[in-house]
Design a protein around this motif. Structure first.
Motif, PDB file in Angstrom:
ATOM      1  N   THR A   3      84.581  72.115  64.577  1.00 29.47           N
ATOM      2  CA  THR A   3      83.346  71.388  64.894  1.00 29.47           C
ATOM      3  C   THR A   3      82.877  71.872  66.273  1.00 29.47           C
ATOM      4  O   THR A   3      83.591  72.608  66.946  1.00 29.47           O
ATOM      5  N   TRP A   4      81.705  71.427  66.695  1.00 28.03           N
ATOM      6  CA  TRP A   4      81.238  71.791  68.038  1.00 28.03           C
ATOM      7  C   TRP A   4      82.185  71.250  69.083  1.00 28.03           C
ATOM      8  O   TRP A   4      82.456  71.878  70.099  1.00 28.03           O
ATOM      9  N   GLU A   5      82.681  70.047  68.823  1.00 24.50           N
ATOM     10  CA  GLU A   5      83.581  69.460  69.828  1.00 24.50           C
ATOM     11  C   GLU A   5      84.875  70.258  69.940  1.00 24.50           C
ATOM     12  O   GLU A   5      85.386  70.463  71.032  1.00 24.50           O
ATOM     13  N   SER A   6      85.405  70.718  68.783  1.00 24.88           N
ATOM     14  CA  SER A   6      86.644  71.479  68.897  1.00 24.88           C
ATOM     15  C   SER A   6      86.375  72.860  69.496  1.00 24.88           C
ATOM     16  O   SER A   6      87.221  73.411  70.200  1.00 24.88           O
ATOM     17  N   THR A   7      85.184  73.409  69.235  1.00 28.98           N
ATOM     18  CA  THR A   7      84.835  74.680  69.875  1.00 28.98           C
ATOM     19  C   THR A   7      84.762  74.490  71.384  1.00 28.98           C
ATOM     20  O   THR A   7      85.248  75.311  72.167  1.00 28.98           O
ATOM     21  N   LEU A   8      84.160  73.371  71.795  1.00 27.49           N
ATOM     22  CA  LEU A   8      84.086  73.084  73.227  1.00 27.49           C
ATOM     23  C   LEU A   8      85.485  72.945  73.823  1.00 27.49           C
ATOM     24  O   LEU A   8      85.765  73.424  74.914  1.00 27.49           O
ATOM     25  N   GLU A   9      86.381  72.312  73.067  1.00 27.78           N
ATOM     26  CA  GLU A   9      87.759  72.177  73.577  1.00 27.78           C
ATOM     27  C   GLU A   9      88.419  73.540  73.709  1.00 27.78           C
ATOM     28  O   GLU A   9      89.194  73.775  74.640  1.00 27.78           O
ATOM     29  N   ALA A  10      88.129  74.437  72.761  1.00 30.50           N
ATOM     30  CA  ALA A  10      88.720  75.782  72.825  1.00 30.50           C
ATOM     31  C   ALA A  10      88.187  76.537  74.037  1.00 30.50           C
ATOM     32  O   ALA A  10      88.952  77.203  74.753  1.00 30.50           O
ATOM     33  N   ALA A  62      76.428  87.562  78.109  1.00 34.72           N
ATOM     34  CA  ALA A  62      77.255  87.075  76.992  1.00 34.72           C
ATOM     35  C   ALA A  62      78.039  85.813  77.334  1.00 34.72           C
ATOM     36  O   ALA A  62      77.912  84.787  76.655  1.00 34.72           O
ATOM     37  N   ALA A  63      78.829  85.875  78.419  1.00 36.55           N
ATOM     38  CA  ALA A  63      79.663  84.719  78.750  1.00 36.55           C
ATOM     39  C   ALA A  63      78.824  83.483  79.106  1.00 36.55           C
ATOM     40  O   ALA A  63      79.049  82.403  78.555  1.00 36.55           O
ATOM     41  N   PRO A  64      77.829  83.620  80.001  1.00 41.71           N
ATOM     42  CA  PRO A  64      77.046  82.422  80.337  1.00 41.71           C
ATOM     43  C   PRO A  64      76.345  81.811  79.127  1.00 41.71           C
ATOM     44  O   PRO A  64      76.347  80.592  78.957  1.00 41.71           O
ATOM     45  N   VAL A  65      75.772  82.667  78.274  1.00 45.27           N
ATOM     46  CA  VAL A  65      75.048  82.119  77.122  1.00 45.27           C
ATOM     47  C   VAL A  65      76.017  81.425  76.172  1.00 45.27           C
ATOM     48  O   VAL A  65      75.770  80.298  75.718  1.00 45.27           O
ATOM     49  N   ALA A  66      77.141  82.076  75.902  1.00 47.26           N
ATOM     50  CA  ALA A  66      78.115  81.458  74.983  1.00 47.26           C
ATOM     51  C   ALA A  66      78.584  80.112  75.534  1.00 47.26           C
ATOM     52  O   ALA A  66      78.604  79.100  74.828  1.00 47.26           O
ATOM     53  N   VAL A  67      78.929  80.084  76.820  1.00 48.85           N
ATOM     54  CA  VAL A  67      79.413  78.832  77.409  1.00 48.85           C
ATOM     55  C   VAL A  67      78.312  77.773  77.370  1.00 48.85           C
ATOM     56  O   VAL A  67      78.555  76.607  77.027  1.00 48.85           O
ATOM     57  N   ALA A  68      77.077  78.181  77.696  1.00 49.35           N
ATOM     58  CA  ALA A  68      75.973  77.207  77.728  1.00 49.35           C
ATOM     59  C   ALA A  68      75.741  76.593  76.347  1.00 49.35           C
ATOM     60  O   ALA A  68      75.574  75.377  76.223  1.00 49.35           O
ATOM     61  N   ILE A  69      75.758  77.432  75.316  1.00 48.75           N
ATOM     62  CA  ILE A  69      75.521  76.908  73.964  1.00 48.75           C
ATOM     63  C   ILE A  69      76.605  75.915  73.574  1.00 48.75           C
ATOM     64  O   ILE A  69      76.331  74.802  73.112  1.00 48.75           O
ATOM     65  N   VAL A  70      77.855  76.323  73.802  1.00 49.75           N
ATOM     66  CA  VAL A  70      78.954  75.451  73.395  1.00 49.75           C
ATOM     67  C   VAL A  70      78.943  74.149  74.210  1.00 49.75           C
ATOM     68  O   VAL A  70      79.152  73.062  73.680  1.00 49.75           O
ATOM     69  N   LEU A  71      78.651  74.274  75.499  1.00 50.13           N
ATOM     70  CA  LEU A  71      78.573  73.066  76.339  1.00 50.13           C
ATOM     71  C   LEU A  71      77.501  72.119  75.806  1.00 50.13           C
ATOM     72  O   LEU A  71      77.713  70.915  75.670  1.00 50.13           O
ATOM     73  N   TYR A  72      76.341  72.678  75.484  1.00 51.29           N
ATOM     74  CA  TYR A  72      75.236  71.846  75.031  1.00 51.29           C
ATOM     75  C   TYR A  72      75.599  71.080  73.761  1.00 51.29           C
ATOM     76  O   TYR A  72      75.534  69.852  73.707  1.00 51.29           O
ATOM     77  N   PHE A  73      76.012  71.814  72.735  1.00 51.76           N
ATOM     78  CA  PHE A  73      76.292  71.138  71.458  1.00 51.76           C
ATOM     79  C   PHE A  73      77.556  70.292  71.515  1.00 51.76           C
ATOM     80  O   PHE A  73      77.625  69.229  70.925  1.00 51.76           O
ATOM     81  N   GLY A  74      78.545  70.803  72.250  1.00 52.03           N
ATOM     82  CA  GLY A  74      79.805  70.073  72.334  1.00 52.03           C
ATOM     83  C   GLY A  74      79.625  68.737  73.043  1.00 52.03           C
ATOM     84  O   GLY A  74      80.051  67.694  72.558  1.00 52.03           O
ATOM     85  N   VAL A  75      78.960  68.764  74.199  1.00 49.88           N
ATOM     86  CA  VAL A  75      78.782  67.533  74.957  1.00 49.88           C
ATOM     87  C   VAL A  75      77.926  66.552  74.167  1.00 49.88           C
ATOM     88  O   VAL A  75      78.198  65.355  74.120  1.00 49.88           O
ATOM     89  N   ARG A  76      76.896  67.074  73.484  1.00 54.31           N
ATOM     90  CA  ARG A  76      76.057  66.204  72.659  1.00 54.31           C
ATOM     91  C   ARG A  76      76.895  65.498  71.605  1.00 54.31           C
ATOM     92  O   ARG A  76      76.750  64.299  71.377  1.00 54.31           O
ATOM     93  N   GLY A  77      77.817  66.274  71.004  1.00 57.21           N
ATOM     94  CA  GLY A  77      78.684  65.694  69.980  1.00 57.21           C
ATOM     95  C   GLY A  77      79.567  64.598  70.550  1.00 57.21           C
ATOM     96  O   GLY A  77      79.644  63.494  70.010  1.00 57.21           O
ATOM     97  N   VAL A  78      80.211  64.899  71.688  1.00 60.79           N
ATOM     98  CA  VAL A  78      81.136  63.935  72.287  1.00 60.79           C
ATOM     99  C   VAL A  78      80.386  62.652  72.636  1.00 60.79           C
ATOM    100  O   VAL A  78      80.829  61.548  72.339  1.00 60.79           O
ATOM    101  N   VAL A  79      79.212  62.806  73.250  1.00 66.91           N
ATOM    102  CA  VAL A  79      78.465  61.630  73.677  1.00 66.91           C
ATOM    103  C   VAL A  79      77.993  60.816  72.471  1.00 66.91           C
ATOM    104  O   VAL A  79      78.099  59.599  72.445  1.00 66.91           O
ATOM    105  N   SER A  80      77.503  61.517  71.421  1.00 68.40           N
ATOM    106  CA  SER A  80      76.959  60.760  70.292  1.00 68.40           C
ATOM    107  C   SER A  80      78.082  60.068  69.507  1.00 68.40           C
ATOM    108  O   SER A  80      77.921  58.939  69.053  1.00 68.40           O
ATOM    109  N   VAL A  81      79.244  60.746  69.403  1.00 66.48           N
ATOM    110  CA  VAL A  81      80.350  60.087  68.701  1.00 66.48           C
ATOM    111  C   VAL A  81      80.812  58.874  69.501  1.00 66.48           C
ATOM    112  O   VAL A  81      81.080  57.812  68.975  1.00 66.48           O
ATOM    113  N   GLY A  82      80.849  59.080  70.872  1.00 65.89           N
ATOM    114  CA  GLY A  82      81.293  57.987  71.738  1.00 65.89           C
ATOM    115  C   GLY A  82      80.377  56.788  71.605  1.00 65.89           C
ATOM    116  O   GLY A  82      80.798  55.665  71.600  1.00 65.89           O
TER     117      GLY A  82
END
Ligand code: PHE
Length: 454
Positions: free
Chosen positions: A215-222, A434-454
Motif C-alpha cells: 500500500t502507499w503506507e507500506s511504501t512510505l515505511e519502506a 529521481a530521488a527527490p521526486v520519488a520521495v516526494a510522491i511517496v511522502l504525499y500519498f503515504g502521509v495522506r493514507g496515514v492521516v485518513s486512516v487515523g
C-alpha cells in the motif's frame, strides 16, 4: 563559523567506514527491519526497501558525506559554509538536529529493552522458563515503568560516556572491535536457522514479493526505513563525514556502508523469520518480534546460554554505535555553533534532554499508554513514525536537492573524483530529480493514507 580549534579526524579510511557502518547498523537492522517486514507482509515491502537503498540511499549517502567533508562543519553550518551565511537551507540541518533528539529518545528506550534481555540471558532465564513464559518477558517489562526507565537510563548513560571519550578514542575504537564481532555471531546464527524447519518459508516470505500487500503506507515505511537504517536525512553521515580529510572518491565508501547495512538487515530477517515459521509464531507481531522469538531459538540450540549472552550484548553495542552517531550530530552542532569549549558539558546536557524525552516514550507502554495521536499513535510510535517516515525522508530530499542543484556537477567531481561518465551522471541526476521526486510522491500519498486512516 566558529572553528577556532583544529578539527579532529578519523585515523584512516577504514576507521571511518567502520564508524559509518556502526552508525548505520543498529536496532534499525536487527529489531526494526524484521518487525516492519513482518507487519508489512514480507517480500514486496523488502523489494521496495532494497530499491530505495540502491536508488535513493546510495546517492544521498554520497551527497551527505560530501556536505560534511567539504565544509568540515556540523549539520547546520555545513549549509552556510557551502552556500552562504544565513541561507534558508540551514533549516535542513536544524530539522536534522530536531530529528536527532526525537530518534535518540525512543532509540535509547529500545536499547534499554536489549539490556534487560541481556540481563535475562546472563541469569539463564530462557533455559529455565517455558516458551509461553518467555513470550511474556517483554510484556512484563512494558508493565514496569520503573524497569523501563532504569534500563533507558543505563543505555543513555553509556551513549554519553562514549561521546565523552571523543572521536578516535571513543567512537572509532569501539566500532572497530564490536562491529566485526556482531557480524561473526550473526553468520553463526544464520547457520543455525538454516537447519530449522521454517528456513525455506522464511526465505519465501522475505524474497517472494506479493504486490497485493503493498500500500502507499507500506511504501512510505519502506522509504522511511531505508533512510533510518542508513542513518540518512538528519546529518549523522554529514557529521561523521566532517571528520574526514578531503580528497578520495566516496563511491567505494558509500557502497561498503550500504552493502554491509543491507546484509545485516537481511541476515537478521532470515534468522528471525526462520524461528517465526518454525514455531508457528506470527510474523506481524510488531515491535516485540525479536524479543519474543529469538529467545525461543536460544532456548533450543546447543550452547544457547552463551549465544544469547553474546547476541544481546552485541545488539546492545550495535545500538550504542548508532546512538553515539545521533548524539554526535547535536553535540557537534551546539559546541561549534555557540563556540563552547567544553564538549563534555554539552554532551551531558543534550544527553539529559534526550533522556527526559525518552522517559515519555518509555511511559507510553504503561502510564501514558492512552495518550494517542491521530487516534492510534502512542508517544513512542509518534517519535518513531514521525522521524523515520517524515523528517528523515524530508531531510534526505532537501540534502539531495542542495547537492544536485545548489552545488551541482562541481560537487559531484569533488565527491567522486570526476564529473564525467555514467556514475557521475547517475549521482547528479538522481540527486537532482529521481530521488527527490520519488520521495516526494511517496511522502504525499503515504502521509495522506496515514492521516485518513487515523
Ligand atoms: N541507522 C541506525 C539503525 O539502523 C539508526 C540511526 C538513524 C542512526 C539515524 C543515526 C541516524 O539502527
Amino acid at each position: 563559523m566558529n572553528q577556532t580549534t583544529q578539527r579532529p579526524h578519523w585515523s584512516g579510511r577504514i576507521g571511518f567506514i567502520l564508524a559509518a557502518a556502526g552508525s548505520a547498523i543498529g536496532l534499525g537492522n536487527i529489531w526494526k527491519f524484521p518487525y516492519i517486514t513482518g507487519t508489512n507482509g514480507g517480500g514486496a515491502f523488502v523489494l521496495v526497501y532494497l530499491a530505495c537503498v540502491l536508488l535513493i540511499g546510495l546517492p544521498i549517502i554520497i551527497a551527505e558525506i560530501h556536505l560534511g567533508r567539504e565544509s568540515q562543519a556540523n549539520a547546520v553550518s555545513a549549509f552556510e559554509i557551502l552556500h552562504k551565511k544565513g541561507t534558508p537551507w540551514r533549516a535542513v540541518g536544524l530539522l536534522g538536529t530536531l530529528s536527532a533528539f526525537l530518534i535518540l529518545s525512543f532509540y535509547s528506550v529500545v536499547g534499554g529493552w536489549v539490556l534487560d534481555f541481556e540481563m535475562r540471558s546472563l541469569l539463564n532465564e530462557f533455559a529455565t522458563h517455558d516458551t509461553e513464559a518467555i513470550k511474556g518477558f517483554l510484556d512484563s517489562l512494558f508493565a514496569s515503568p520503573w524497569r523501563l526507565v532504569a534500563w533507558h537510563t543505563v543505555f543513555m548513560a553509556l551513549t554519553v560516556g562514549i561521546i565523552f571519550g571523543g572521536l578516535t578514542k571513543g567512537i572509532e575504537r569501539w566500532n572497530k572491535i564490536l562491529m566485526p564481532a556482531l557480524f561473526v555471531l550473526l553468520i553463526a546464527l544464520l547457520g543455525y536457522s538454516f537447519f530449522l524447519a521454517g528456513f525455506q518459508e522464511a526465505l519465501a516470505f522475505i524474497f517472494k514479493p506479493d504486490f497485493t500487500k503493498l500500500t502507499w503506507e507500506s511504501t512510505l515505511e519502506a522509504v522511511g526505513q531505508s533512510f533510518f537504517t542508513l542513518s540518512l536525512g538528519m546529518g549523522a553521515m554529514l557529521t561523521y563525514g566532517s571528520y574526514l580529510p578531503k580528497g578520495k572518491s566516496l563511491v567505494g565508501t558509500a557502497l561498503s556502508i550500504a552493502f554491509l547495512d543491507t546484509l545485516v538487515a537481511l541476515i537478521a530477517g532470515i534468522i528471525v523469520f526462520s524461528v517465526v515459521f518454525t514455531y508457528g509464531q506470527t510474523p506481524g507481531a510488531g515491535p516485540a518480534l525479536i524479543f519474543v522469538n529469538l529467545p525461543v531459538l536460544f532456548k533450543s540450540i546447543p550452547g544457547g546460554y552463551f549465544v544469547s549472552v553474546a547476541f544481546f550484548l552485541l545488539v546492545a553495542f550495535a545500538a550504542l554505535t548508532s546512538a553515539i552517531s545521533i548524539l554526535e550530530v547535536v553535540v557537534a552542532f551546539i559546541t561549534e555553533r555557540f563556540n563552547i569549549a567544553n564538549r563534555k558539558t554539552v554532551t551531558a546536557i543534550t544527553g539529559s534532554i534526550a533522556w527526559l524525552l525518552g522517559i515519555l516514550c518509555a511511559l507510553s507502554f504503561n502510564v501514558l499508554k492512552d495518550v494517542k495521536l491521530l487516534g492510534r499513535f502512542t508517544l513512542f510510535d509518534t517519535f518513531d513514525q514521525l522521524t523515520s517516515t517524515i523528517t528523515l525522508p524530508l531531510g534526505g530530499l532537501f540534502i539531495a536537492l542542495f547537492f544536485g542543484w545548489i552545488l551541482g556537477p562541481k560537487a559531484v567531481a569533488l565527491a567522486i573524483g570526476t564529473n564525467k561518465g555514467p556514475i557521475a551522471w547517475l549521482i547528479l541526476w538522481s540527486c537532482r530529480i529521481a530521488a527527490p521526486v520519488a520521495v516526494a510522491i511517496v511522502l504525499y500519498f503515504g502521509v495522506r493514507g496515514v492521516v485518513s486512516v487515523g
